[in-house]
Design an enzyme around this catalytic site. Structure first.
Site, PDB file in Angstrom:
ATOM      1  N   ASP A  28       0.826  -1.209   0.000  1.00  0.00           N
ATOM      2  CA  ASP A  28       0.000   0.000   0.000  1.00  0.00           C
ATOM      3  C   ASP A  28       0.862   1.261   0.000  1.00  0.00           C
ATOM      4  O   ASP A  28       1.947   1.283   0.586  1.00  0.00           O
ATOM      5  CB  ASP A  28      -0.912  -0.019   1.240  1.00  0.00           C
ATOM      6  CG  ASP A  28      -2.074   0.945   1.098  1.00  0.00           C
ATOM      7  OD1 ASP A  28      -2.388   1.358  -0.038  1.00  0.00           O
ATOM      8  OD2 ASP A  28      -2.677   1.293   2.138  1.00  0.00           O
ATOM      9  N   ASN A  76     -10.898  -2.428  -5.899  1.00  0.00           N
ATOM     10  CA  ASN A  76     -10.069  -1.463  -6.622  1.00  0.00           C
ATOM     11  C   ASN A  76     -10.614  -1.101  -8.007  1.00  0.00           C
ATOM     12  O   ASN A  76     -10.145  -0.151  -8.638  1.00  0.00           O
ATOM     13  CB  ASN A  76      -8.618  -1.965  -6.745  1.00  0.00           C
ATOM     14  CG  ASN A  76      -7.831  -1.907  -5.447  1.00  0.00           C
ATOM     15  OD1 ASN A  76      -6.925  -2.710  -5.206  1.00  0.00           O
ATOM     16  ND2 ASN A  76      -8.148  -0.953  -4.570  1.00  0.00           N
TER      17      ASN A  76
HETATM   18  C1  IPE Z   1      -5.461  -2.721  -0.299  1.00  0.00           C
HETATM   19  O1  IPE Z   1      -5.131  -1.401  -0.446  1.00  0.00           O
HETATM   20  C2  IPE Z   1      -5.459  -3.393  -1.636  1.00  0.00           C
HETATM   21  C3  IPE Z   1      -4.152  -3.616  -2.244  1.00  0.00           C
HETATM   22  C4  IPE Z   1      -2.993  -3.370  -1.700  1.00  0.00           C
HETATM   23  C5  IPE Z   1      -4.183  -4.195  -3.560  1.00  0.00           C
HETATM   24  P1  IPE Z   1      -6.216  -0.265  -0.667  1.00  0.00           P
HETATM   25  O2  IPE Z   1      -5.463   1.010  -0.773  1.00  0.00           O
HETATM   26  O3  IPE Z   1      -7.106  -0.616  -1.796  1.00  0.00           O
HETATM   27  O4  IPE Z   1      -7.059  -0.347   0.686  1.00  0.00           O
HETATM   28  P2  IPE Z   1      -7.842   0.790   1.459  1.00  0.00           P
HETATM   29  O5  IPE Z   1      -8.724   1.473   0.469  1.00  0.00           O
HETATM   30  O6  IPE Z   1      -6.807   1.726   2.018  1.00  0.00           O
HETATM   31  O7  IPE Z   1      -8.577   0.074   2.545  1.00  0.00           O
HETATM   32  C1  IPE Z   2      -1.026   0.395  -4.019  1.00  0.00           C
HETATM   33  O1  IPE Z   2      -1.162   1.538  -3.278  1.00  0.00           O
HETATM   34  C2  IPE Z   2      -2.096  -0.611  -3.764  1.00  0.00           C
HETATM   35  C3  IPE Z   2      -2.946  -0.903  -4.916  1.00  0.00           C
HETATM   36  C4  IPE Z   2      -4.246  -0.930  -4.806  1.00  0.00           C
HETATM   37  C5  IPE Z   2      -2.357  -1.243  -6.205  1.00  0.00           C
HETATM   38  P1  IPE Z   2      -2.385   2.548  -3.444  1.00  0.00           P
HETATM   39  O2  IPE Z   2      -2.674   2.761  -4.880  1.00  0.00           O
HETATM   40  O3  IPE Z   2      -3.531   2.099  -2.612  1.00  0.00           O
HETATM   41  O4  IPE Z   2      -1.730   3.849  -2.833  1.00  0.00           O
HETATM   42  P2  IPE Z   2      -2.378   4.869  -1.801  1.00  0.00           P
HETATM   43  O5  IPE Z   2      -2.905   4.058  -0.658  1.00  0.00           O
HETATM   44  O6  IPE Z   2      -3.463   5.593  -2.532  1.00  0.00           O
HETATM   45  O7  IPE Z   2      -1.251   5.766  -1.398  1.00  0.00           O
HETATM   46 MG    MG Z   3      -4.060   2.366  -0.674  1.00  0.00          MG
END
Ligand code: IPE
Ligand code: IPE
Ligand code: MG
Length: 249
Positions: A28, A76
């Site tokens: 993340d 997502n």
């Molecule tokens: C969790 O991250 C999903 C992945 C790393 C693929 P998100 O960024 O989607 O989760 P939330 O929205 O912070 O809960």
């Molecule tokens: C990668 O980080 C996780 C995926 C869902 C691919 P994010 O895209 O959630 O990054 P943040 O949380 O918005 O910083």
């Molecule tokens: Mg995220």
């Protein structure tokens, strides 16, 4: 792992302790990493691919048997189309760029999640690497794509209901094994350690069943900054813990 394997270096691994056999990672913070630099979210994901390579190579060197990476959640899809498209392009690139590494290092690729809605080109790229690596035994790289823990449990429940309706399963035989064997992770040992980057204290629908007794580790850094010293700290934190599984230790 074969005895003559030169990628395992006891000098760097010997003193960490009893390593987990299965590590799961919620990658993340790519978006925030990009925003801090005035880049697009897609550029953040691209940078994140470098940390993926580190996590895969180091886990393999250490003899960790299973590595599960959360790459795209069932939720997502709600992101802007350009970002979703860029994530699937990166998946294709990852398959093309890392296929040889996985073959050379004895790593098997296994996608978990509902792959049917993925773009055809992504499905094909994954399938090709899964086929090319299916006999590899040293480590399994599970990549969670269009994965959700609730979606996985709903699917398992539906499959159980179908089997009961067909008369091949009796309600009295619905136990943990019956559920586990119908998950995308059927037969895979539960994660021992779950690492989340970017400081968020939530599981975001990841491996809800499988994380029952996983040790949790949260790193404040954003995923593209997750490097080997940080991974090593997480592993050291894990090896110092006492796992009780409901007992008294
Ligand atoms: C969790 O991250 C999903 C992945 C790393 C693929 P998100 O960024 O989607 O989760 P939330 O929205 O912070 O809960
Ligand atoms: C990668 O980080 C996780 C995926 C869902 C691919 P994010 O895209 O959630 O990054 P943040 O949380 O918005 O910083
Ligand atoms: Mg995220």
């Amino acid at each position: 792992m074969s005895a003559d394997d030169s990628t395992t270096d006891p000098a760097t691994t010997g003193d960490i302790g009893d390593l987990p056999q299965h590590v799961a990672m919620i990658m993340d913070g790519n978006g925030r990493w990009a925003k801090q630099r005035g880049l697009t979210r897609s550029e953040g994901h691209r940078e994140g691919a470098k940390a993926v390579r580190m996590a895969v190579t180091k886990s393999r060197e250490l003899g960790i048997r299973h590595l599960t990476l959360y790459a795209f959640s069932s939720q997502n899809w709600s992101r802007p189309k350009a970002e979703v498209d860029s994530l699937f392009s990166l998946l294709v690139e990852f398959c093309e760029n890392e296929k040889q590494l996985m073959i050379d290092k004895g790593i098997r690729l296994n996608l978990i999640g509902d792959r049917d809605p993925l773009p055809l080109v992504a499905r094909a790229a994954v399938k090709a690497v899964e086929a090319a690596t299916r006999r590899n035994r040293d480590m399994v790289l599970h990549v969670a794509v269009n994965y959700g823990g609730r979606e996985e449990l709903v699917r398992a429940a539906r499959r159980i209901a179908e089997d009961v309706a067909r008369g091949v399963l009796s309600p009295a035989d619905v136990d943990e094994r019956a559920i586990e064997s119908r998950l995308w992770t059927a037969g895979v040992p539960d994660p021992d350690l779950i690492i989340r980057t970017s400081g968020e204290l939530r599981v975001s629908n990841f491996l809800l069943w499988q994380l029952a007794y996983a040790e949790m580790y949260v790193d404040e850094c954003l995923w593209p900054d997750f490097d080997w010293p940080r991974y090593e700290l997480a592993l050291r934190s894990y090896t110092r813990r006492e796992r009780r599984f409901g007992g008294v230790g």
